[in-house]
Every structure is written in C-alpha cells, then in structure tokens.
Design an enzyme around this catalytic site. Structure first.
Site, PDB file in Angstrom:
ATOM      1  N   ASP A  25       0.879  -1.175   0.000  1.00 49.73           N
ATOM      2  CA  ASP A  25       0.000   0.000   0.000  1.00 49.73           C
ATOM      3  C   ASP A  25       0.912   1.219   0.000  1.00 49.73           C
ATOM      4  OD1 ASP A  25      -1.693   2.090   0.495  1.00 49.73           O
ATOM      5  OD2 ASP A  25      -2.491   1.312   2.384  1.00 49.73           O
ATOM      6  N   LYS A  87       2.995  11.259  -3.399  1.00 45.16           N
ATOM      7  CA  LYS A  87       1.965  10.637  -4.233  1.00 45.16           C
ATOM      8  C   LYS A  87       1.131  11.687  -4.971  1.00 45.16           C
ATOM      9  CE  LYS A  87      -1.526   6.992  -3.639  1.00 45.16           C
ATOM     10  NZ  LYS A  87      -2.087   6.091  -2.614  1.00 45.16           N
ATOM     11  N   GLU A 186      -7.243   0.570  -4.658  1.00 50.09           N
ATOM     12  CA  GLU A 186      -7.280   0.477  -3.197  1.00 50.09           C
ATOM     13  C   GLU A 186      -8.632   0.013  -2.643  1.00 50.09           C
ATOM     14  OE1 GLU A 186      -5.672   4.307  -2.240  1.00 50.09           O
ATOM     15  OE2 GLU A 186      -3.688   3.681  -2.911  1.00 50.09           O
ATOM     16  N   ASP A 208     -13.219   5.203   0.805  1.00 44.62           N
ATOM     17  CA  ASP A 208     -11.791   5.198   1.126  1.00 44.62           C
ATOM     18  C   ASP A 208     -11.240   6.623   1.114  1.00 44.62           C
ATOM     19  OD1 ASP A 208      -9.055   4.928   1.233  1.00 44.62           O
ATOM     20  OD2 ASP A 208      -8.886   3.515  -0.430  1.00 44.62           O
TER      21      ASP A 208
END
Lengths: 627, 175
Positions: A25, A87, A186, A208
């Site tokens: 992850d 990210k 994800e 999420d």
C-alpha cells in the site's frame, strides 16, 4: 508426476513451492507491506516492530537518504530536502505541482517532457524516484523478514488515479526493481480483505478517504468474484486537506500571515493541525500551543469548529458517492454493507455523514490503515500461483473516460468511465484537408467535452497517409486497456496499412531510456553482473514457460492433444531445458519464443475448452426452448 | 475462442431483444472465471496475452447486450443494418418537433423555481418515451420489419442523448 526434471542440482524449482509475493500500500501519508504467511495475510514490521512506514524521504548531502519516521521528524526543519506526500505529484506536470503552492514547497525544475524534478542537496529527484525509494525500503524489509527473493508485488493505487498516475506508479516499481504482478485499486483491495474475512455476498460500498486521495467503489460480491460496478472519487482530496484547512484557520486566529508563510512554519503548522485533528476524534475540545520562531500563541479548538472547517470537503466526497451510485445502477437501499478505509475515516464527522448518506452504520471494526495492504497481499498470493484452487477473481473498471481530440478542440470518448477492464475499442476517423499525409493522435482522459478540461495523456503522429481528398482516408484508432488499467493506443490507415502505435507514457512521465539509465546508475553494476542478471532472468522466464506447459499437459493433455502433438511438445520442451541449463541468455530467449510459438495451438484449445466447460449445461436445446 | 460467434451465442442466450439480465450476468461471471488473465497469471506470457484479448471481447459482449440501446443496434447489425454511423433515414417530423420541445424544456430547467423538480419531470417523460420505443423495437424486430426497427433505433438515439444531457445537468446542479 513430473514429466521433466528442470531443476539444477542443489537448486529447487519445484512448481508447487510457495512463492514469496507481497502486497504494497503506497500511500500519500503512510505505506505498508503485507504478505500471506501460513494462510494468513499479515503486515510486516521493520526491525523496531513498526508496521507503518511514513511516506517521507529526506535526502542528505552525503548521498544518503532517510525514509520513514526519521525523515518525517525532520520535515519542518529541512523542508526542501524532505519530500512528503509525493503521491500527490505522481503523473503530474511542472505547472500542476507548482499550483499546489505551500502543500509542495519544493524547488521544482522542469525536466524532459515537463516532468517535475525536485531540486535537493542530493541532486534532482523525480516524484517517481522518490516513490521508488519508499518502495525499495518496503521490499527490502519483506525480503529480510521472509528470507528470500520476492517473485513480485501487487501495488495499490487509488481507484480514481488516471493513466498518467498509474504509469508513474508502475515506473517507480520498475525503478525499485520490483516485478509488478498487478496495480490494484485500493477500494477493491479493501473489499477483498473485508469480503473474504466476513464471507460477505451482495452489494458493498467502499468509502476510502486517505491522506491525499478519495475513492468510492460500489462492488457486487458473488462466490469469490469481486465485481466493481462503478468507481468514483477525487485524486486530490484527503486528510491532508483537513490538516491544511485547520492549519490555515489556526494561523489566522493567531494573526500569522499565511501569504508569507515560510515552508518550515507551514510544515510545523500542518503537523500541529494533524495532531489536533487526531485528538479531536476522542475529545470535544483540544488546546494547541504554537511555538516556532516568531510565531507563538495558544488557542482551543472545538470539534464543532473543526467540523465547520471540513464540512465542505466532506460534502464533496458525498457528491462523488451519489454520482458513483448512479453510475453503478444500484439503488442506495441495495447497498448491504459500507466499508470504511483510510486513516481519515476516523474523523467523527466523516463517519456521521457517511452513515447518514447510506442509511446504515459503516463497518469500522477493521483496521482502516492496514486493510488495503492486506487485500493486496491476498491477491499477490493468488497471482504468484500459490493458490491454484482459489475461486477469487477481481473484476475492475476504468475510472475516467478515455478519448481523442477531434476538430474544434472537442474530445470524442472511445472508452467510457466504469467500463470493465481489460477492454479494447476501435473507432474510425478521417482526414479533414485535401492531400493531408499526417494526423496527430492526441489521447485524453476525463469526463469533460473540451480538450482543455481533460488530462492530456499522450500525443503521437501517424505519418505516411497517402494524399487523398479530405474525408477519403480511413484511420482506425484502437485503444487497449489492460487489467492494470494501463492504456496503449495504435492507429492504422486502412487503405495502405500504414501503422503507428504507442504504449501511452504520461506526458509528464519518464521515457523508457530515462528509466533504464536510472536503473543502471542505481545498481552501478559491473557489466559482468548485468550479464549474469540477464541470464538469470531468461532462465526464470524459461522455467515459467516449462512449468506452465508441464502443468497444462498434465491437466488437459490426454483430452486435448493427439499422441503426435504431445510428443512434439515434449521434444520441444526438452530442447529448451537443454538451452536453459546452458549459459547463453540469447539462445534461451530465442528458445522461449520457439516453444511459445509451437505451443500456441494448445493454449487456444485450452481457452476454448475453458469456455465450453463454463457453459456446460446451457445447451442449444435450452436456447431453442426459449425462442 | 471462436469470435465469429455472435454475442448471444457466446452467452448461450437466444437472439432476441429480450435478455434475462440475471442470467447474462451469471454466465458472464462463469466465463470470466475461465478466461480472466488472473486465472492465467502463473502461466506463460502468451496464454496471459491471449486471455487478456478474450476477456476484452467478453467485456465488450456483455456491455453490448446489457444496455437496451447497444443491444438493439447489435441485433440490427446481425441483420446487416449499421445504425452506429451517420444516417439519411427520414424521421417523422412530428417526432422531431416533440424533440425540439423537450430540448427547449431542458434548456429552461436552470431558470425554474425548482430546477430539480423540473428536471425530474422531464426525465420521467424521456424515460416513458424510451420505454415505448423499446417495446416498439421488440415487436418490429420479432416481426422482421427491419426498416421500421432501424427507424425506431434512430429515435432511441435522440432520447438516449437527451437522457445523458439530463444527467449531466443534474450533476451540474448538484455542484
């Protein structure tokens, strides 16, 4: 019964040996690595027992770098050399990242293709490089803890990541020398971890909310199949934005001018805000004291004040939920379970609003930080071939429509959002000028109608079109999206067969050459080592083909092969075994191609057989009856 | 895989505008289990590439049959009528007049006192016309009156487009 002995003495290549594979992850704020150990998926800790690795890299002038907690502690002190939330920069151009302002206070330098490089004491670093440094730490941790070399990794990405962001993530893995078994969305990973655990069936929603990204996915679970019906979200919205909103408010309450905020102080304030946000999960009021340089002061923040600051951001996530539900064709009442993922779902207002929207209490009993890595590890285990009898299958969709620029700056969509992948689509276009001999193919992603409002993924030129009257040439453009959600595009002029194709590399991406060069540099291996490495790679590839064929013959050989065909395959296989045990990488590579070609017919027979098996019992009689 | 097989045969379903969606979905999953690249992940590159192509074909097939509009167009294609490109088929002027009225109604939605209600009303009307057209198509296709069926599909295209614009406006109003 083994048909062939392909293992070298003292080196086991038993086909059913457990292969080491991990799920990673790669988060905005934190990263984790997990694997399946004796049937159970677990996250792996570092030597200090820490499972979570903060996604922070600090570059030092001696060429060394710190990754994780150590780097995060220095983030305020050394803001330009300490890269946080990288990210958010993945797959973005220089202009995009400069627009982030104080969120990304680095010194950016434009590289080739407007790829943003961050200028640090250790030189210029691309976001891909920074991500690769985080990945390397995680795989090194896994190899040490598992005591062997990894066959590959499943790396998770936000479902709402566009093609450029996915490609950048895959490039980071290549740079970190990791074989990517799959880029997995994800929320889908979370659904796997949750669904297998709870033996759930029916429709579930995965909400999420991570540090920097928001995803909502609606899935149907059915006997081990996880079918994503629709996905939506915002790849630039997350808990970091909560921190930023709170930090800005704290600054203005204390009379600190936010326009002239230095990066050190900005980092300090967002770090403070993060602490306050976390404390407000359990307490109704939290006091905060600021002491950084000249900026000093104390104040109290109530949960209501915090809620007011983030209310608009939470409402944005709910709008995405509404749109995604509509896309999925599912009514809100049909959603049987709501699963919360990502650290930011600990915020009480988020839980409250989500349960209000779906009309049911969300599941918060699973660890929202680890569930994504766990799901990725479960899929990695299956993809590595450790679970041949598993029924698990993940069917995902593309999050954003893909299209081409047409006349007048408009976008013609070829693949619509929420189309199941893999997918292939073709469409014919024509020339608009007499005698036109070239055509620009401009590939875009997004939902808007104008080119300027969509993300530009790639541009290439199809040349050599024979001069014809406007509208006479026929150019077929084909889009292929693979199971990782990555796009390749080809264009062909139909009357002449002139062809041009491109594996879509993001407009702001690294070229293959750049990646190869960076790999070279990072290994600084001697030529001899590189050759050894290549030989080993070809041997692994040969083994894989041999084992696959051996298993296929064992399973279906009697039914699908004549005695001659079987003998032919066995003798071709024996030839590759001989090459494989030698030390000529080129010869092995050629041998693999030969055997692949010779066994193609068997592969397609097995596929057809699979189809027949799947539809067994649904006979033509049944069809006739219904007519 | 014999990709000359038509999409209905692929799912062992009768060639008809009537499709049992739960049956379609169940067979789609059975085929995915046999064909998906993840089922072949530990096999050779060739086999995985092949399975990727097959799955793409399967996905196209299921998407085509699932949506009434693309299903109708596909049925006509099987009979040799292409309704996906430009067309010169003349459309009943009364129908076109009505279309223009509906479009005017859509344009006026944002200025209404309750735009959501106005949009809902319009959306209901469009849905009911679409429903009627689908049932017309079903009857025409079954009776092999393909020229009429082609004309019906042309009309459906107008309304499907309007329907998309209604959704876009709804999203827009939400924001």
């Amino acid at each position: 019964m083994a048909l062939l002995q392909i293992a070298e003495p003292g080196q086991s290549a038993a086909p059913h040996q457990h292969k080491l594979a991990v799920g990673i992850d790669l988060g905005t704020t934190n990263s984790l690595v997990a694997t399946v150990k004796s049937g159970e998926a677990v996250t792996l800790p570092d030597t200090n027992g820490q499972h979570i690795l903060p996604s922070v890299v600090r570059y030092l002038n001696c060429g060394r770098k710190d990754v994780g907690l150590l780097a995060r502690e220095k983030a305020a002190e050394d803001p330009y050399n300490t890269i946080v939330s990288v990210k958010r920069l993945m797959g973005r151009g220089v202009e995009d990242v400069r627009a982030l302002g104080s969120e990304a206070p680095y010194h950016f330098v434009a590289g080739e293709n407007s790829m943003p490089y961050i200028s640090t004491v250790a030189g210029e670093k691309s976001p891909v490089q920074v991500s690769a440094d985080i990945l390397s730490v995680l795989t090194a941790r896994a190899e040490e803890s598992l005591g062997g070399e990894l066959v590959g990794a499943v790396i998770t990405v936000p479902a709402y990541f566009d093609d450029a962001q996915r490609q950048a993530t895959k490039d980071a893995a290549t740079l970190a020398n990791i074989k990517v078994l799959r880029l997995l969305n994800e929320p889908t990973a979370a659904a796997v971890a949750y669904g297998l655990d709870q033996k759930a069936e029916g429709v579930i929603a995965v909400y999420d909310l991570g540090g920097g990204t928001f995803d909502i996915s609606i899935l149907r679970l059915n006997k081990g199949v996880f079918e994503v019906l629709a996905t939506g979200g915002d790849s630039a919205l997350g808990g970091d934005d909560f921190d930023l909103a709170l930090a800005t408010w704290v600054a203005s309450e204390l009379g600190i001018d936010t326009d002239t905020l230095g990066s050190g102080l900005a980092r300090y304030l967002t770090e403070k805000a993060r602490e306050v946000k976390e404390a407000l999960t359990a307490s109704d009021t939290v006091s905060v004291s600021v002491a950084h340089g000249d900026a000093r002061g104390e104040l109290t923040v109530s949960r209501d004040q915090f809620n007011a600051l983030i209310d608009k951001l939470v409402a944005r996530t709910l709008r995405a939920c509404k749109r995604t539900l509509k896309d999925s064709g599912v009514d809100v009442a049909e959603v049987q379970n709501v699963v919360m993922v990502g650290g930011s779902t600990r915020v009480p207002l988020v839980r409250e609003k989500v349960s209000e929207f779906f009309g049911r209490e969300p599941h918060i009993d699973i660890d929202p930080d680890r569930v994504v890595a766990i799901g990725a590890a479960i899929q990695a285990d299956v993809l590595a071939g450790n679970k041949p009898d598993s029924d698990m299958l993940l069917l995902d969709v593309i999050p954003l429509s893909l299209g081409l620029e047409t006349m007048g700056g408009l976008v013609e969509k070829l693949v619509h959002r929420n189309t199941a992948i893999p997918v292939g689509r073709a469409q014919e276009f024509t020339t608009y000028q007499d005698g036109q001999t070239a055509m620009v193919i401009h590939v875009l992603q997004g939902e808007r109608e104008l080119v300027d409002d969509c993300r530009s993924l790639a541009r290439f030129v199809l040349r050599g079109i024979p001069p014809m009257a406007a509208g006479a040439a026929k150019i077929r453009v084909t889009f292929q999206v693979d199971a990782d959600g990555l796009l390749s595009v080809s264009a062909k002029e139909l009357s002449t067969g002139v062809e041009s194709s491109i594996q879509v590399k993001p407009s702001y991406g690294l070229s293959d050459g750049e990646i190869a060069q960076m790999l070279q540099e990072s290994f600084s291996l001697a030529q001899e080592d590189l050759e050894k490495r290549r030989l080993r790679e070809q041997q692994v590839e040969a083994d894989r083909l041999l084992v696959a064929l051996e298993q296929a013959i064992e399973a279906d050989g009697n039914e699908l092969l004549t005695a001659e065909e079987r003998d032919m395959l066995l003798s071709e296989m024996a030839q590759l075994v001989a090459l494989r045990n030698g030390d000529d990488a080129d010869a092995i590579e050629k041998g693999i191609v030969v055997l692949s070609n010779e066994s193609d017919f068997f592969a397609s027979r097995r596929m057809d057989h699979g189809i027949q098996q799947a539809l067994q019992g649904h006979t033509i009689d049944e069809i006739e009856e219904k007519k | 895989m014999d990709i000359s097989k038509n999409f209905f045969e692929l799912f062992a379903l009768p060639v008809s505008f009537h499709v049992d969606l739960s049956q379609l979905s169940a067979r789609y999953l059975e085929l995915q289990k046999a064909l998906h690249p993840d089922r072949h992940a530990h096999l050779s590159d060739r086999e995985r590439r092949m399975s990727e192509q097959y799955t793409a074909y399967l996905n196209e097939a299921v998407a085509t049959l699932k949506a009434p509009m693309s299903r109708a167009q596909y049925l006509l294609k099987l009979q040799g009528f292409d309704t996906t490109g430009e067309s010169s088929v003349a459309i009943d002027p009364m129908f076109l007049m009505h279309q223009m009225e509906l479009r005017e109604q859509l344009e006026e939605v944002p200025d209404q006192a309750d735009p959501f209600e106005a949009l809902e009303e319009l959306s209901d009307e469009v849905d009911s016309i679409l429903k009627q057209l689908r049932s017309d198509f079903d009857a025409q296709y079954a009776a092999q009156s393909y020229d009429q069926a082609v004309a019906t599909v042309r009309k459906m295209q107008f309304l499907e487009k309007l329907s998309v614009e209604i959704e876009n406006l709804e999203d827009h109003l939400d924001d």
